[in-house]
Write a protein that holds these residues in place. Structure first.
Motif, short mmCIF file in Angstrom:
data_model
loop_
_atom_site.label_atom_id
_atom_site.label_comp_id
_atom_site.label_asym_id
_atom_site.label_seq_id
_atom_site.Cartn_x
_atom_site.Cartn_y
_atom_site.Cartn_z
N LEU A 8 0.50 -7.31 8.87
CA LEU A 8 -0.14 -7.66 7.61
C LEU A 8 0.15 -9.13 7.34
O LEU A 8 1.30 -9.54 7.31
N SER A 9 -0.90 -9.93 7.19
CA SER A 9 -0.69 -11.36 6.92
C SER A 9 -0.14 -11.54 5.50
O SER A 9 -0.26 -10.65 4.66
N LYS A 14 -0.35 -10.43 -0.39
CA LYS A 14 -0.48 -10.91 -1.77
C LYS A 14 -1.68 -10.28 -2.46
O LYS A 14 -1.61 -9.87 -3.61
N ARG A 15 -2.81 -10.20 -1.76
CA ARG A 15 -4.02 -9.65 -2.36
C ARG A 15 -3.87 -8.15 -2.62
O ARG A 15 -4.29 -7.65 -3.66
N ILE A 16 -3.29 -7.42 -1.67
CA ILE A 16 -3.07 -5.98 -1.86
C ILE A 16 -2.17 -5.74 -3.06
O ILE A 16 -2.46 -4.88 -3.90
N ALA A 17 -1.07 -6.49 -3.15
CA ALA A 17 -0.15 -6.34 -4.28
C ALA A 17 -0.87 -6.59 -5.61
O ALA A 17 -0.66 -5.86 -6.58
N ALA A 18 -1.74 -7.59 -5.65
CA ALA A 18 -2.48 -7.90 -6.87
C ALA A 18 -3.47 -6.80 -7.22
O ALA A 18 -3.62 -6.41 -8.38
N VAL A 19 -4.15 -6.26 -6.20
CA VAL A 19 -5.16 -5.22 -6.43
C VAL A 19 -4.51 -3.94 -6.94
O VAL A 19 -4.96 -3.35 -7.91
N ARG A 60 4.83 -5.21 3.36
CA ARG A 60 5.18 -6.63 3.38
C ARG A 60 5.06 -7.16 1.97
O ARG A 60 4.05 -6.97 1.31
N ALA A 61 6.10 -7.84 1.50
CA ALA A 61 6.09 -8.55 0.22
C ALA A 61 5.56 -7.69 -0.93
O ALA A 61 4.75 -8.13 -1.72
N GLY A 62 6.00 -6.44 -1.01
CA GLY A 62 5.59 -5.57 -2.10
C GLY A 62 4.26 -4.87 -1.91
O GLY A 62 3.81 -4.15 -2.79
N ALA A 63 3.60 -5.09 -0.78
CA ALA A 63 2.31 -4.45 -0.49
C ALA A 63 2.52 -3.34 0.54
O ALA A 63 3.32 -3.48 1.45
N THR A 64 1.77 -2.26 0.37
CA THR A 64 1.84 -1.13 1.30
C THR A 64 0.45 -0.82 1.83
O THR A 64 -0.50 -0.68 1.07
N VAL A 65 0.37 -0.69 3.16
CA VAL A 65 -0.87 -0.29 3.84
C VAL A 65 -0.61 1.03 4.54
O VAL A 65 0.43 1.22 5.18
N LEU A 66 -1.57 1.95 4.41
CA LEU A 66 -1.48 3.26 5.04
C LEU A 66 -2.57 3.38 6.10
O LEU A 66 -3.72 3.01 5.84
N ILE A 67 -2.21 3.88 7.28
CA ILE A 67 -3.18 4.08 8.36
C ILE A 67 -2.94 5.45 8.95
O ILE A 67 -1.80 5.79 9.31
N ASP A 68 -4.00 6.25 9.08
CA ASP A 68 -3.86 7.59 9.63
C ASP A 68 -3.67 7.51 11.16
O ASP A 68 -3.99 6.50 11.77
N ILE A 72 -5.02 4.49 13.88
CA ILE A 72 -4.05 3.56 14.48
C ILE A 72 -4.33 3.38 15.97
O ILE A 72 -4.07 2.31 16.53
N VAL A 73 -4.90 4.39 16.62
CA VAL A 73 -5.23 4.29 18.04
C VAL A 73 -6.20 3.12 18.28
O VAL A 73 -6.07 2.37 19.24
N TYR A 74 -7.17 2.96 17.38
CA TYR A 74 -8.17 1.89 17.50
C TYR A 74 -7.67 0.55 16.98
O TYR A 74 -8.26 -0.49 17.27
N MET A 75 -6.59 0.57 16.20
CA MET A 75 -6.12 -0.65 15.54
C MET A 75 -4.83 -1.22 16.12
O MET A 75 -4.37 -2.26 15.66
N ALA A 76 -4.23 -0.59 17.11
CA ALA A 76 -2.95 -1.05 17.65
C ALA A 76 -3.03 -2.52 18.04
O ALA A 76 -3.97 -2.95 18.70
N GLY A 77 -2.06 -3.30 17.59
CA GLY A 77 -2.00 -4.73 17.90
C GLY A 77 -2.80 -5.60 16.95
O GLY A 77 -2.83 -6.82 17.09
N SER A 78 -3.43 -5.00 15.95
CA SER A 78 -4.28 -5.75 15.02
C SER A 78 -3.48 -6.43 13.91
O SER A 78 -2.35 -6.05 13.63
N GLU A 79 -4.12 -7.41 13.29
CA GLU A 79 -3.58 -8.04 12.08
C GLU A 79 -4.58 -7.84 10.96
O GLU A 79 -5.78 -8.10 11.13
#
Length: 110
Positions: A8-9, A14-19, A60-68, A72-79
């Motif tokens: 997570l950049s 920052k944007r996720i935390a704000a949203v 990261r920095a107060g933000a949480t991302v959830l991936i099923d 995650i199989v299709y997203m491994a190594g992504s940012e």
């Protein structure tokens, strides 16, 4: 599955935390991969109350991302990034597994 397979950049965090701060009932951003879109698969972004028992949780920095587990199989190594430019604001996935993507940045093929 390791939680560091997707990063997570700082801008996205920052944007996720704000949203999520603007919605008292939601605490996380859920990112999933679905069939469809102009290149075969597309990313979906939703606010969520919290993780399911099998979710990959990235913080990261107060933000949480959830991936099923399927996505995650299709997203491994992504940012996951957040871009704010003349074309608008959007979350973007920089996915090394994608062999093609469309101009909108939310559709890809593997």
């Amino acid at each position: 599955m390791s939680t560091d397979t997707v990063t997570l950049s700082e801008a996205a965090a920052k944007r996720i935390a704000a949203v999520v701060a603007s919605d008292a009932e939601k605490s996380s951003l859920r990112v999933s991969v679905e069939g469809g879109g102009c290149s075969g698969f597309s990313y979906k972004f939703d606010l969520d109350r919290g993780p399911q028992s099998d979710d990959i949780v990235i913080t990261r920095a107060g933000a949480t991302v959830l991936i099923d587990p399927v996505s995650i199989v299709y997203m491994a190594g992504s940012e996951i990034d957040f871009v704010d430019n003349l074309l608008g604001q959007s979350f973007q996935i920089k996915n090394p597994n994608a062999v093609a993507s469309c101009g909108c940045g939310t559709s890809f093929s593997v």
